[in-house]
Write an enzyme that holds these catalytic residues in place. Structure first.
Site, PDB file in Angstrom:
ATOM      1  N   ASP A 170       0.803  -1.226   0.000  1.00 47.79           N
ATOM      2  CA  ASP A 170       0.000   0.000   0.000  1.00 47.79           C
ATOM      3  C   ASP A 170       0.831   1.269   0.000  1.00 47.79           C
ATOM      4  O   ASP A 170       0.316   2.351  -0.224  1.00 47.79           O
ATOM      5  CB  ASP A 170      -0.933  -0.001   1.216  1.00 47.79           C
ATOM      6  CG  ASP A 170      -0.164   0.072   2.517  1.00 47.79           C
ATOM      7  OD1 ASP A 170       0.951  -0.498   2.591  1.00 47.79           O
ATOM      8  OD2 ASP A 170      -0.663   0.687   3.476  1.00 47.79           O
ATOM      9  N   TYR A 264      10.460   4.430   2.728  1.00 48.95           N
ATOM     10  CA  TYR A 264      11.174   3.425   3.536  1.00 48.95           C
ATOM     11  C   TYR A 264      12.680   3.442   3.301  1.00 48.95           C
ATOM     12  O   TYR A 264      13.434   2.854   4.080  1.00 48.95           O
ATOM     13  CB  TYR A 264      10.620   2.015   3.271  1.00 48.95           C
ATOM     14  CG  TYR A 264       9.332   1.733   4.018  1.00 48.95           C
ATOM     15  CD1 TYR A 264       9.348   1.231   5.314  1.00 48.95           C
ATOM     16  CD2 TYR A 264       8.097   1.978   3.435  1.00 48.95           C
ATOM     17  CE1 TYR A 264       8.180   0.966   6.005  1.00 48.95           C
ATOM     18  CE2 TYR A 264       6.915   1.720   4.116  1.00 48.95           C
ATOM     19  CZ  TYR A 264       6.960   1.214   5.409  1.00 48.95           C
ATOM     20  OH  TYR A 264       5.797   0.965   6.095  1.00 48.95           O
TER      21      TYR A 264
HETATM   22  P1  NAD Z   1      -2.757  -7.563  13.494  1.00 46.83           P
HETATM   23  O1  NAD Z   1      -1.821  -8.243  14.416  1.00 46.83           O
HETATM   24  O2  NAD Z   1      -3.777  -6.632  14.029  1.00 46.83           O
HETATM   25  O3  NAD Z   1      -3.542  -8.671  12.670  1.00 46.83           O
HETATM   26  C1  NAD Z   1      -2.965  -9.787  12.125  1.00 46.83           C
HETATM   27  C2  NAD Z   1      -3.872 -10.995  12.364  1.00 46.83           C
HETATM   28  O4  NAD Z   1      -3.239 -12.114  11.724  1.00 46.83           O
HETATM   29  C3  NAD Z   1      -4.046 -11.372  13.839  1.00 46.83           C
HETATM   30  O5  NAD Z   1      -5.409 -11.428  14.175  1.00 46.83           O
HETATM   31  C4  NAD Z   1      -3.385 -12.743  13.946  1.00 46.83           C
HETATM   32  O6  NAD Z   1      -3.993 -13.595  14.862  1.00 46.83           O
HETATM   33  C5  NAD Z   1      -3.508 -13.244  12.514  1.00 46.83           C
HETATM   34  N1  NAD Z   1      -2.571 -14.309  12.186  1.00 46.83           N
HETATM   35  C6  NAD Z   1      -1.277 -14.406  12.509  1.00 46.83           C
HETATM   36  N2  NAD Z   1      -0.751 -15.521  11.996  1.00 46.83           N
HETATM   37  C7  NAD Z   1      -1.735 -16.155  11.325  1.00 46.83           C
HETATM   38  C8  NAD Z   1      -1.803 -17.369  10.583  1.00 46.83           C
HETATM   39  N3  NAD Z   1      -0.727 -18.142  10.423  1.00 46.83           N
HETATM   40  N4  NAD Z   1      -2.990 -17.714  10.037  1.00 46.83           N
HETATM   41  C9  NAD Z   1      -4.073 -16.939  10.196  1.00 46.83           C
HETATM   42  N5  NAD Z   1      -4.066 -15.773  10.882  1.00 46.83           N
HETATM   43  C10 NAD Z   1      -2.905 -15.380  11.431  1.00 46.83           C
HETATM   44  O7  NAD Z   1      -1.859  -6.839  12.397  1.00 46.83           O
HETATM   45  P2  NAD Z   1      -2.125  -5.563  11.484  1.00 46.83           P
HETATM   46  O8  NAD Z   1      -1.339  -4.422  11.984  1.00 46.83           O
HETATM   47  O9  NAD Z   1      -3.558  -5.363  11.278  1.00 46.83           O
HETATM   48  O10 NAD Z   1      -1.430  -6.012  10.138  1.00 46.83           O
HETATM   49  C11 NAD Z   1      -1.793  -7.154   9.418  1.00 46.83           C
HETATM   50  C12 NAD Z   1      -0.914  -7.324   8.213  1.00 46.83           C
HETATM   51  O11 NAD Z   1      -1.236  -6.375   7.203  1.00 46.83           O
HETATM   52  C13 NAD Z   1       0.555  -7.135   8.506  1.00 46.83           C
HETATM   53  O12 NAD Z   1       1.300  -8.091   7.795  1.00 46.83           O
HETATM   54  C14 NAD Z   1       0.798  -5.744   8.006  1.00 46.83           C
HETATM   55  O13 NAD Z   1       2.144  -5.557   7.727  1.00 46.83           O
HETATM   56  C15 NAD Z   1      -0.073  -5.715   6.779  1.00 46.83           C
HETATM   57  N6  NAD Z   1      -0.405  -4.382   6.269  1.00 46.83           N
HETATM   58  C16 NAD Z   1      -1.607  -4.201   5.684  1.00 46.83           C
HETATM   59  C17 NAD Z   1      -1.954  -2.947   5.194  1.00 46.83           C
HETATM   60  C18 NAD Z   1      -3.265  -2.676   4.531  1.00 46.83           C
HETATM   61  O14 NAD Z   1      -3.453  -1.641   3.931  1.00 46.83           O
HETATM   62  N7  NAD Z   1      -4.208  -3.549   4.616  1.00 46.83           N
HETATM   63  C19 NAD Z   1      -1.115  -1.892   5.338  1.00 46.83           C
HETATM   64  C20 NAD Z   1       0.081  -2.092   5.962  1.00 46.83           C
HETATM   65  C21 NAD Z   1       0.402  -3.332   6.422  1.00 46.83           C
HETATM   66  C1  LMR Z   2       1.639  -0.810  10.491  1.00 46.05           C
HETATM   67  O1  LMR Z   2       0.931  -1.726  10.697  1.00 46.05           O
HETATM   68  O2  LMR Z   2       2.163  -0.274  11.432  1.00 46.05           O
HETATM   69  C2  LMR Z   2       1.908  -0.424   9.096  1.00 46.05           C
HETATM   70  O3  LMR Z   2       0.711  -0.062   8.512  1.00 46.05           O
HETATM   71  C3  LMR Z   2       2.822   0.664   8.966  1.00 46.05           C
HETATM   72  C4  LMR Z   2       2.789   1.577  10.139  1.00 46.05           C
HETATM   73  O4  LMR Z   2       3.827   1.669  10.810  1.00 46.05           O
HETATM   74  O5  LMR Z   2       1.757   2.185  10.395  1.00 46.05           O
END
Ligand code: NAD
Ligand code: LMR
Length: 441
Positions: A170, A264
């Site tokens: 993203d 980054y």
């Molecule tokens: P979070 O910890 O809130 O959520 C992650 C979820 O994944 C948790 O509920 C956890 O239990 C689950 N999980 C972990 N291992 C798993 C597995 N093996 N199988 C199934 N579920 C599993 O994290 P977050 O901050 O919401 O981020 C989630 C991911 O999205 C990260 O990898 C993050 O880097 C990425 N990300 C997404 C966006 C976006 O725009 N959607 C933006 C930046 C990052």
């Molecule tokens: C996060 O989960 O933290 C990422 O979206 C990047 C950030 O540092 O906000």
């Protein structure tokens, strides 16, 4: 119009409610018949899922909604898996950030030792999801935005070369929107050229649809302000630490005045600055735990308690609408141009053809087709070759259970000053990640 069945893997993610709201807001262009949440932490997911269930009944009762921790139930009869898992959750992110900082080394979610540690956890989780998807819905596409995307993408290339997985980030989407604010254009009307690895790249051209070159105006603005914009109605990257990151892009530009940098790059080009400006006892993980995680889970609990979302809806994560763009591109063969993480295959002409690079692609029903970006200069090529070697060594270390390869990866990371510091960090990370990493010998 076809109606799709979706599973969100990482149903307990802080991003899930915003993405569900965004998908419901986009049903006119991406119709959904069924939406499932899947997570391996049932309790975490349930809080969000119960609240989302209430919201869905109120705003989209025609969409079948369910949640589960059972892979068979989750992955049967699905067209798309949107994957955003965080293996080890915030507790492990915190350690990824704090352990390197003990040695005055950058502690970051996806860059440097933190990203390497997170990568070593994510590979197994992601491979498991792909196996579930292929077992229960062989025609399904996985749209993955779980981090660290570079390492996950390299692991997919090596371990799942024929799987229908599209890795996307993203950050370029968010930065392009900021560019739109700077030049007063809709980002959808801006054509870009870009090359790099994930969280490690540069825009070489930004034009509007008429061919007007927007680079001079953007370079001038970013050289003074970075990507800090006055008008920024953003749902993402707004905390104070992110404002510093957007601003720092001005210093990144000094090293390459002709290209616009991915934010980054600050972790690789100014690691000393980053360490100086990081509180080793309160890192980004703490900010997110006290901010985004608290807000999202409090909103969910409030909805459950009220039994309705009226008056306290989850916010729509418009920032994530690129996920719907991507699903539409595949589902309806729109051949939209998007930045994806794909095997190079000559797109960056003077770079390893097998590297997983981030470049503009045309996305259609067969997936992404990379667009040729030509040759890149020595400075960027040198940085990318070093970073690519780091990412490859991590994947090899995971597959082979090799201590040596992971030590090499850490040593080679531009953020780490020496092999001895790399070893100290590695030994601490092994201890912290016992539950998640393969055993290293
Ligand atoms: P979070 O910890 O809130 O959520 C992650 C979820 O994944 C948790 O509920 C956890 O239990 C689950 N999980 C972990 N291992 C798993 C597995 N093996 N199988 C199934 N579920 C599993 O994290 P977050 O901050 O919401 O981020 C989630 C991911 O999205 C990260 O990898 C993050 O880097 C990425 N990300 C997404 C966006 C976006 O725009 N959607 C933006 C930046 C990052
Ligand atoms: C996060 O989960 O933290 C990422 O979206 C990047 C950030 O540092 O906000």
């Amino acid at each position: 119009m076809k109606k799709f069945s979706i599973v969100i893997a990482g149903g307990g993610s802080t991003y899930t409610p915003g993405i569900v709201m965004m998908m419901m807001d986009n049903l006119h262009r991406f119709p959904i018949r069924s939406l499932k949440l899947y997570d391996n932490d049932g309790e975490r997911q349930e809080t969000l899922a119960k609240a989302i269930g209430i919201v869905m009944k109120e705003i989209a009762p025609e969409v079948e909604f369910s949640y589960t921790t059972d892979p068979k139930e989750a992955f049967t009869d699905v067209d798309f898996c949107m994957a955003h898992i965080r293996v080890g959750k915030y507790a492990m992110r915190e350690l990824d950030e704090k352990i390197p900082m003990k040695y005055h080394v950058v502690g970051q979610e996806t860059c440097g030792p933190g990203g390497i540690a997170y990568g070593m956890r994510s590979i197994g989780g992601m491979m498991e999801l792909i196996d579930f998807m292929e077992k229960y819905s062989p025609d399904c596409w996985m749209l993955n935005y779980s981090n660290p995307a570079s390492i996950v993408a390299e692991a997919c290339r090596v371990l799942k070369p024929n799987s229908k997985v599209l890795n996307i980030c993203d950050m370029p989407v968010g930065t392009k929107r900021r560019m739109g604010y700077i030049v007063g254009r809709d980002p959808k009307d801006m054509d870009v050229k870009y090359f790099g690895l994930n969280h490690f790249g540069w825009w070489t051209s930004v034009k509007d649809k008429d061919g007007t070159d927007l680079m001079p105006q953007l370079l001038d603005y970013v050289s003074k302000n970075g990507y800090l914009t006055e008008k920024a109605v953003e749902t993402q990257h707004m905390d104070e630490s992110w404002q510093l990151t957007h601003k720092k892009a001005a210093d990144l530009l000094k090293l390459e005045p002709d290209f616009l940098p991915n934010t980054y790059l600050k972790y690789y080009l100014y690691p000393d600055y980053v360490v100086e400006h990081t509180d080793p006892n309160h890192t980004r993980a703490n900010e997110v735990i006290e901010g985004r995680e608290k807000e999202v889970f409090s909103a969910a609990r409030a909805i459950i308690q009220a039994g309705t979302a009226k008056g306290g809806e989850f916010s729509i994560d418009n920032h994530a609408s690129f996920i719907v763009d991507l699903a539409c591109a595949i589902g309806f063969n729109t051949r939209e141009q998007m930045l994806c993480i794909v095997e190079n295959k000559g797109a960056i002409s003077n770079f390893d053809p097998t590297a997983m690079v981030e470049v503009p692609c045309l996305v259609g029903n067969e997936g992404p087709e990379p667009l040729c970006q030509g040759n890149i200069p020595t400075f960027e090529k040198g940085m990318m070759e070093e970073q690519l070697a780091v990412e490859r060594l991590v994947v090899e270390a995971w597959i082979e259970g090799s201590y040596l390869k992971l030590w090499q990866a850490l040593t080679l990371s531009k953020t780490v000053p020496s092999a001895s510091v790399a070893k100290q960090i590695l030994d601490d990370l092994i201890e912290a990640n016992k539950e998640y990493w393969p055993e290293l010998k």
